[in-house]
Enzyme design. Structure first.
Site, PDB file in Angstrom:
ATOM      1  N   LYS A  76      -6.820   1.602  -5.830  1.00 49.26           N
ATOM      2  CA  LYS A  76      -5.866   0.584  -6.273  1.00 49.26           C
ATOM      3  C   LYS A  76      -6.187  -0.764  -5.631  1.00 49.26           C
ATOM      4  O   LYS A  76      -6.666  -0.829  -4.492  1.00 49.26           O
ATOM      5  CB  LYS A  76      -4.452   1.043  -5.899  1.00 49.26           C
ATOM      6  CG  LYS A  76      -3.306   0.240  -6.492  1.00 49.26           C
ATOM      7  CD  LYS A  76      -1.988   0.912  -6.127  1.00 49.26           C
ATOM      8  CE  LYS A  76      -0.783   0.183  -6.682  1.00 49.26           C
ATOM      9  NZ  LYS A  76       0.489   0.891  -6.355  1.00 49.26           N
ATOM     10  N   SER A 154       3.670   1.393 -10.111  1.00 44.64           N
ATOM     11  CA  SER A 154       2.798   0.222 -10.151  1.00 44.64           C
ATOM     12  C   SER A 154       1.311   0.561 -10.256  1.00 44.64           C
ATOM     13  O   SER A 154       0.489  -0.318 -10.538  1.00 44.64           O
ATOM     14  CB  SER A 154       3.019  -0.635  -8.906  1.00 44.64           C
ATOM     15  OG  SER A 154       2.646   0.078  -7.721  1.00 44.64           O
ATOM     16  N   SER A 178       5.509   4.853  -7.608  1.00 48.31           N
ATOM     17  CA  SER A 178       4.375   4.109  -8.151  1.00 48.31           C
ATOM     18  C   SER A 178       3.125   4.934  -8.412  1.00 48.31           C
ATOM     19  O   SER A 178       2.206   4.462  -9.077  1.00 48.31           O
ATOM     20  CB  SER A 178       4.017   2.942  -7.228  1.00 48.31           C
ATOM     21  OG  SER A 178       4.980   1.920  -7.335  1.00 48.31           O
TER      22      SER A 178
END
Length: 217
Positions: A76, A154, A178
């Site tokens: 990420k 997210s 997330s």
């Protein structure tokens, strides 16, 4: 689609070349008709190929570093990589100083021989569970893709990267869902371990008391 575990077993049995999974992942990322441009904020094409070749040599010598040696993994866009700016899905951080060291999690992946193919897109600063990003685009959910359904966030790019074969597993973060939300929306499995289970040094925080590094596969 081959799973991370299946690919690991195929490597162990000598059924596939260690370079093959990374070649497939990079091809999926680069496909013009695919989501690669919205899924990744950075792609390490040359480095990934080199790492896959090095892993191949270790497997030939029967000296792999781990069960995931040579397998393509994404990270990420809030994990530090030495020499790069960590943008966390935002344009606001694009002019900040580059990281001076890798995040601890990045070092651990490299020590295991994992091939890090790139950094995945995310909700800006990890502030929403929708996965929408106005700066780098919003990766489309694999379900009824023509309708451009949200991927969840997210860790939006992380989930779509796995669903579309751009990697075999993705490392993200989970504060209030997330990792688990995008995994669920994209038909995958997301796991949030306890917050202190994985060292978070070099990870841009959202809420230090709740943040956890998790995986999607």
């Amino acid at each position: 689609m081959t799973t991370l575990w299946q690919a690991s077993q195929q490597l162990l049995a000598g059924q596939i070349s260690p370079e093959t999974p990374t070649q497939h992942a990079l091809s999926a990322i680069a496909a013009e008709s695919g989501e690669g441009k919205r899924v990744f904020t950075k792609v390490y094409t040359a480095a990934a190929r080199q790492q896959a070749e090095q892993a191949g040599a270790r497997w030939q010598q029967q000296q792999p570093r781990s069960a995931i040696d040579g397998l393509p993994i994404s990270i990420k866009d809030l994990f530090d990589v030495a020499g790069e700016v960590t943008t966390a899905g935002s344009r606001l951080l694009s002019n900040t100083s580059p990281a001076t060291a890798n995040a601890s999690m990045v070092d651990r992946l490299q020590q295991a021989g994992a091939v890090i193919v790139g950094k995945t897109n995310m909700s800006e600063f990890a502030f929403t569970g929708l996965g929408v990003n106005p700066h780098y685009g919003t990766p489309a959910n694999p379900w009824q893709r023509a309708q451009q359904r949200i991927p969840g966030g997210s860790s939006s790019g992380a989930a779509v990267a796995v669903s579309d074969g751009m990697c075999l597993a993705a490392v993200g973060t989970d504060t209030g869902g997330s990792v688990r939300i995008p995994a669920a929306l994209c038909g995958l499995t997301g796991f949030k371990p306890s917050a202190s289970r994985i060292d978070q040094r070099g990870t841009l925080p959202l809420a230090a008391s709740l943040d956890s590094i998790g995986v999607i596969a």
